[in-house]
Motif scaffolding. Structure first.
Motif, PDB file in Angstrom:
ATOM      1  N   GLN A 186       6.713   7.874  -1.855  1.00 14.79           N
ATOM      2  CA  GLN A 186       5.605   7.328  -2.550  1.00 14.79           C
ATOM      3  C   GLN A 186       5.549   7.734  -4.095  1.00 14.79           C
ATOM      4  O   GLN A 186       4.778   6.987  -4.689  1.00 14.79           O
ATOM      5  N   GLU A 187       6.188   8.591  -4.568  1.00 12.46           N
ATOM      6  CA  GLU A 187       6.507   8.990  -6.041  1.00 12.46           C
ATOM      7  C   GLU A 187       7.295   7.716  -6.832  1.00 12.46           C
ATOM      8  O   GLU A 187       6.876   7.395  -7.878  1.00 12.46           O
ATOM      9  N   ASN A 231       7.448   4.607  -5.502  1.00 14.06           N
ATOM     10  CA  ASN A 231       6.615   3.241  -5.456  1.00 14.06           C
ATOM     11  C   ASN A 231       5.682   3.350  -6.531  1.00 14.06           C
ATOM     12  O   ASN A 231       5.221   2.269  -7.169  1.00 14.06           O
ATOM     13  N   LYS A 232       5.098   4.667  -7.072  1.00 12.19           N
ATOM     14  CA  LYS A 232       4.088   4.880  -7.784  1.00 12.19           C
ATOM     15  C   LYS A 232       4.973   4.485  -9.295  1.00 12.19           C
ATOM     16  O   LYS A 232       4.081   3.927 -10.268  1.00 12.19           O
ATOM     17  N   ARG A 235       5.293   0.933 -13.262  1.00 10.76           N
ATOM     18  CA  ARG A 235       5.295   1.181 -14.610  1.00 10.76           C
ATOM     19  C   ARG A 235       5.974   0.644 -15.363  1.00 10.76           C
ATOM     20  O   ARG A 235       5.892   0.425 -16.765  1.00 10.76           O
TER      21      ARG A 235
END
Length: 264
Positions: A95-96, A98-99, A103
């Motif tokens: 999850q981190e 993919n977040k 950016r």
């Protein structure tokens, strides 16, 4: 941070300064705890042992054992099912990452050394998201980044992902082995065997144990008990220079029992 602590509590700041910084700060721990602080670990333990703080020590130990005995098989079965489903990494890391992959399109990456994997990543300002841009050095071979998230958490930050995309490298290859589901399963697969009934316990000689009393916790055997109430200026009985006042005439140096004028 220490300057603020010193201004608030001088004694507390001196106490913390005498403790090595790597034992209680995330900035100096060198990535050994993977971002976990002491407060995080304490809250995790409190959530498992919720409701046992008011119990006697024997009950707390027994409840701790049996709650862990029920928790470990449950967690091990969950991770084993994920491994059998073909998953490799834990959901939190995925999850981190993919977040962070969303950016790099707001960053400019320049490769300074292709052999040693040195990069300079420039992040642009994004005021609407509260992000102030800057330049960050990324060294993939040493697994370091100037933002220090990569160093502390041991999985790629947004700057590392931007550097990996520059050379078409797989960012998952820079995730630490501790985040693999197999590693977590190896931790939770240990079991707590059932305990025999108390009636079947082997006999233990009490001669092996010696109880020592804490004299500081004992009540005063003779005389009046010590008062622990904090006295103020409105109290009738005053203590000045460690001398009690006479209860009859308020004179110093003696009490009402030894007052020389009590007959009068």
């Amino acid at each position: 941070m220490l300057a603020v602590l010193r201004s608030v509590n001088e004694e507390g700041a001196d106490y913390l300064c005498n403790i090595p910084f790597e034992q209680w700060t995330q900035a100096y721990e060198g990535g050994l705890r993977y971002g976990h602080m002491t407060s995080n670990l304490a809250e995790c333990i409190n959530s498992v042992l919720k409701g046992t703080c008011h119990l006697p020590i024997t009950s707390v130990v027994r409840e701790t054992y049996f709650r862990l005995a029920a928790l470990f098989p449950k967690q091990a079965a969950s991770y084993k099912g994920q491994i059998q489903g073909g998953r490799v990494w834990c959901a939190k890391v995925l999850q981190e990452i993919n977040k962070a992959k969303a950016r790099p399109n707001t960053m400019h990456t320049v490769c300074h050394d292709r052999d040693n994997l040195w990069f300079r990543v420039t992040e642009f300002d994004r005021p609407h998201e509260g992000i102030i841009g800057g330049q960050y050095r990324v060294h993939l071979r040493n697994r370091t980044c100037d933002c220090e998230r990569f160093d502390a958490l041991r999985y790629p930050c947004a700057h590392v992902i931007a550097a990996c995309q520059n050379l078409r490298l797989d960012p998952m290859s820079y995730v630490d082995e501790v985040y693999k589901l197999e590693t977590m399963y190896n931790v939770w697969k240990h079991v707590f065997p059932p305990i025999l009934d108390k009636r079947n316990w082997p006999p233990v000689s009490l001669a092996l144990f010696k109880l020592l009393l804490d004299r500081k916790l004992c009540r005063k055997t003779k005389g009046r008990p010590y008062s622990t109430r904090i006295r103020t200026n409105i109290d009738i009985r005053e203590i000045t220079n460690n001398q009690k006042l006479c209860g009859w005439y308020r004179n110093r140096g003696h009490t009402s029992r030894s007052c020389p004028n009590q007959n009068s």
